[in-house]
Scaffold this active site. Structure first.
Site, PDB file in Angstrom:
ATOM      1  N   ASP A  44     -56.739 -20.595-113.956  1.00 10.90           N
ATOM      2  CA  ASP A  44     -55.462 -20.138-113.390  1.00 10.90           C
ATOM      3  C   ASP A  44     -54.356 -20.933-114.077  1.00 10.90           C
ATOM      4  OD1 ASP A  44     -53.106 -20.366-111.613  1.00 10.90           O
ATOM      5  OD2 ASP A  44     -54.268 -19.161-110.207  1.00 10.90           O
ATOM      6  N   ASP A  88     -52.028 -13.490-110.565  1.00  9.03           N
ATOM      7  CA  ASP A  88     -52.071 -14.183-109.277  1.00  9.03           C
ATOM      8  C   ASP A  88     -50.711 -14.794-108.965  1.00  9.03           C
ATOM      9  OD1 ASP A  88     -52.716 -15.536-106.993  1.00  9.03           O
ATOM     10  OD2 ASP A  88     -53.942 -17.067-107.954  1.00  9.03           O
ATOM     11  N   ASP A 121     -47.669 -25.438-108.675  1.00  7.83           N
ATOM     12  CA  ASP A 121     -48.406 -24.179-108.615  1.00  7.83           C
ATOM     13  C   ASP A 121     -47.707 -23.211-107.660  1.00  7.83           C
ATOM     14  OD1 ASP A 121     -50.553 -22.347-108.850  1.00  7.83           O
ATOM     15  OD2 ASP A 121     -51.446 -23.147-107.026  1.00  7.83           O
ATOM     16  N   GLU A 157     -62.997 -21.081-109.701  1.00 13.98           N
ATOM     17  CA  GLU A 157     -61.610 -21.399-110.090  1.00 13.98           C
ATOM     18  C   GLU A 157     -61.240 -22.822-109.664  1.00 13.98           C
ATOM     19  OE1 GLU A 157     -58.782 -18.873-108.114  1.00 13.98           O
ATOM     20  OE2 GLU A 157     -57.074 -19.648-109.250  1.00 13.98           O
ATOM     21  N   HIS A 186     -56.472 -16.115-114.208  1.00  8.60           N
ATOM     22  CA  HIS A 186     -55.406 -15.762-113.266  1.00  8.60           C
ATOM     23  C   HIS A 186     -54.124 -16.129-113.978  1.00  8.60           C
ATOM     24  CE1 HIS A 186     -57.350 -15.831-108.979  1.00  8.60           C
ATOM     25  NE2 HIS A 186     -57.680 -14.768-109.682  1.00  8.60           N
ATOM     26  N   LYS A 197     -58.686 -26.358-109.610  1.00  7.66           N
ATOM     27  CA  LYS A 197     -57.277 -26.622-109.345  1.00  7.66           C
ATOM     28  C   LYS A 197     -57.064 -28.120-109.336  1.00  7.66           C
ATOM     29  CE  LYS A 197     -53.796 -25.126-106.073  1.00  7.66           C
ATOM     30  NZ  LYS A 197     -53.470 -24.207-105.001  1.00  7.66           N
ATOM     31  N   TRP A 248     -62.518 -19.463-105.043  1.00  5.02           N
ATOM     32  CA  TRP A 248     -61.584 -20.588-105.010  1.00  5.02           C
ATOM     33  C   TRP A 248     -61.618 -21.184-103.608  1.00  5.02           C
ATOM     34  CZ3 TRP A 248     -57.098 -21.145-101.935  1.00  5.02           C
ATOM     35  CH2 TRP A 248     -56.455 -22.377-102.122  1.00  5.02           C
ATOM     36  N   ASP A 293     -46.744 -20.044-108.023  1.00  4.64           N
ATOM     37  CA  ASP A 293     -47.101 -18.626-108.059  1.00  4.64           C
ATOM     38  C   ASP A 293     -45.892 -17.694-108.139  1.00  4.64           C
ATOM     39  OD1 ASP A 293     -50.170 -18.511-107.855  1.00  4.64           O
ATOM     40  OD2 ASP A 293     -49.636 -19.928-106.290  1.00  4.64           O
ATOM     41  N   HIS A 339     -52.843 -24.096-112.429  1.00 12.92           N
ATOM     42  CA  HIS A 339     -53.735 -25.077-111.807  1.00 12.92           C
ATOM     43  C   HIS A 339     -54.030 -26.328-112.613  1.00 12.92           C
ATOM     44  CE1 HIS A 339     -55.588 -22.222-108.588  1.00 12.92           C
ATOM     45  NE2 HIS A 339     -54.265 -22.251-108.588  1.00 12.92           N
TER      46      HIS A 339
HETATM   47  C1  RNT Z   1     -54.920 -20.652-105.182  1.00 12.85           C
HETATM   48  C2  RNT Z   1     -55.658 -19.840-106.175  1.00 12.85           C
HETATM   49  C3  RNT Z   1     -56.235 -18.556-105.683  1.00 12.85           C
HETATM   50  C4  RNT Z   1     -55.296 -17.794-104.757  1.00 12.85           C
HETATM   51  C5  RNT Z   1     -55.700 -16.367-104.489  1.00 12.85           C
HETATM   52  C6  RNT Z   1     -55.030 -15.826-103.293  1.00 12.85           C
HETATM   53  O1  RNT Z   1     -54.258 -21.717-105.728  1.00 12.85           O
HETATM   54  O2  RNT Z   1     -54.868 -19.603-107.278  1.00 12.85           O
HETATM   55  O3  RNT Z   1     -56.646 -17.787-106.743  1.00 12.85           O
HETATM   56  O4  RNT Z   1     -54.003 -17.778-105.250  1.00 12.85           O
HETATM   57  O5  RNT Z   1     -57.053 -16.237-104.457  1.00 12.85           O
HETATM   58 ZN    ZN Z   2     -55.590 -18.244-108.776  1.00  6.63          ZN
END
Ligand code: RNT
Ligand code: ZN
Length: 416
Positions: A257, A323, A292, A224, A284, A226, A183, A294, A260
């Site tokens: 993810d 994640d 986003d 990955e 993820h 986003k 990523w 998390d 994302h």
């Molecule tokens: C960031 C991505 C990525 C990170 C990690 C730390 O938006 O989701 O995967 O969160 O690799």
């Molecule tokens: Zn991620």
């Protein structure tokens, strides 16, 4: 009633709906989740001081953040001891362990810098997955693999190549493949004048990286995408279309993810399409709240829907990782709640009369389909879950929390 007695009663009820509960429990036992190390220290890593960059953020200031490898390993150990089943751990390149004042920059990382992690994983009989770290570094201030600065771009190409070598080392040591996910935080705050050039450079960087000699059966390289990040609101170089096309043309994997995409887009709806065109898909699972953000994974509708797609598509085809990074609550509790919730969602999916439901859809009997889907929601999944915890030797229900509370009192609060 004991947990076992409740389980037997639940089994009977599920049987009536055509669900084989023993088979569900056995299937759940075989699904590993890669537990991300970065929840334990707010994505700090061990290779430098300084703030987290790349448009991601861990907010909160709960006491007890792991400050070094020993603390992080102890915390992960404690968390894993309260999560049923055998899992994997997911490391970032910034978590290398340097000894005797030695230090290597990201482009010079070697397997030996991760030997301690291999030792940790081997002792516990678990696998390791890996991620190059293309953020929180002075050379990542503007762009990385898409940089217009050749020197910067080569630095990051060398970093990712080093990470492939390290991933292969993990795979060989653990005797199972290592998923290595790329990523990058490259993007623009405002309306671009040229959307193509950075993407062309990213494509070229990935080509250079993948031209190295490595064993594809041991290292599963994933990319990955986003849709935006903080400071990259208008454009990300590694968009979904970019990576999906790149992955399919170059025979690597896409990682989805769940934070994302556009807020009305759901990853659960993407998995079946990915699995029709790719052998595997990487995930993820996280919880975006308005953006986003998390947040810790909950036992919520989208997590349940993702789990259904994993179960229907074949869990062995999905490389499942979490994640999130919440610094506002006890970090072990965050891990445990998130991991257990992912497992509960998988169990929920395994306890559905899937064949019957698919048949009803096929017959366009949507009335009965909706009725069954809704009635199944109140079946006694908790009794099955508690039994699953019990046979795995971990506390059922909320009984694990007391251990986290005393760990906090005895260990975490002493970290100043
Ligand atoms: C960031 C991505 C990525 C990170 C990690 C730390 O938006 O989701 O995967 O969160 O690799
Ligand atoms: Zn991620």
């Amino acid at each position: 009633m004991t947990i076992k007695e409740r389980y037997e009663a639940a089994k009977e009820m599920y049987q009536g709906a055509g669900v084989d509960v023993d088979a569900a429990v056995e299937a759940l036992q075989r699904i590993p989740i890669s537990m991300h190390c970065w929840q334990g220290d707010d994505v700090n890593g061990f290779d430098r001081e300084g703030a987290l960059s790349g448009g991601i953020q861990a907010t909160g200031n709960y006491p007890g953040r792991a400050r070094n490898p020993e603390e992080l390993m102890a915390d992960m150990d404690k968390a894993l001891s309260l999560i049923p089943g055998k899992h994997r751990i997911n490391l970032h390149a910034s978590y290398g362990i340097f000894e005797d004042g030695e230090w290597a920059d990201r482009d010079k990382l070697e397997p030996k810098h991760f030997a301690k992690w291999v030792e940790f994983a081997k002792e516990r009989g678990i696998g390791i997955d890996f991620n190059p770290t293309l953020f929180s570094h002075p050379k990542a201030e503007n762009a990385t693999l898409s940089s217009e600065d050749l020197e910067i771009r080569s630095f990051w190409i060398d970093h990712v190549k080093a990470c492939i070598r390290i991933s292969q080392y993990f795979a060989e040591e653990q005797g199972s493949p290592c998923t290595m996910n790329i990523w990058i935080p490259d993007g623009l705050k405002d309306i671009p004048a040229d959307r193509t050039a950075p993407r062309a450079r990213l494509k070229d960087s990935l080509d250079q990286i993948l031209s190295m000699d490595y064993d594809k059966s041991k290292v599963y390289v994933a990319v990955e995408s986003k849709v935006f990040g903080i400071g990259m609101e208008s454009y990300t170089v590694g968009s979904h279309e970019f990576y999906m096309n790149y992955a399919s043309k170059n025979d690597i994997l896409c990682l989805l993810d769940s934070g994302h995409y556009h807020p009305t887009e759901a990853v659960s709806d993407k998995i079946s399409s990915m699995l029709l065109f790719f052998d595997k898909v990487a995930l993820h699972v996280t919880r975006p709240v308005r953006w986003d953000s998390d947040h810790v994974v909950l036992f919520d509708d989208e997590t349940k829907e993702i789990a259904k797609e994993i179960v229907r598509g074949g869990a062995d085809r999905v490389l499942l990782a979490l994640d999130f990074f919440d610094a506002g609550i006890n970090r072990l509790s965050a891990w445990i709640v998130g991991m257990r919730n992912m497992q509960k969602a998988l169990l929920n999916a395994l306890l559905l009369p899937d064949e019957r439901l698919a048949k009803l859809q096929e017959e366009r009997n949507f009335t009965e389909q909706m009725m069954v889907q809704e009635e199944m929601k109140l079946y006694p999944i908790g009794d099955v879950w508690n039994y699953f915890c019990e046979i795995n030797g971990v506390p059922a229900k909320e009984d694990w929390f007391e251990e986290v509370r005393s760990y906090e009192k005895e260990v975490l609060v002493n970290r100043k």
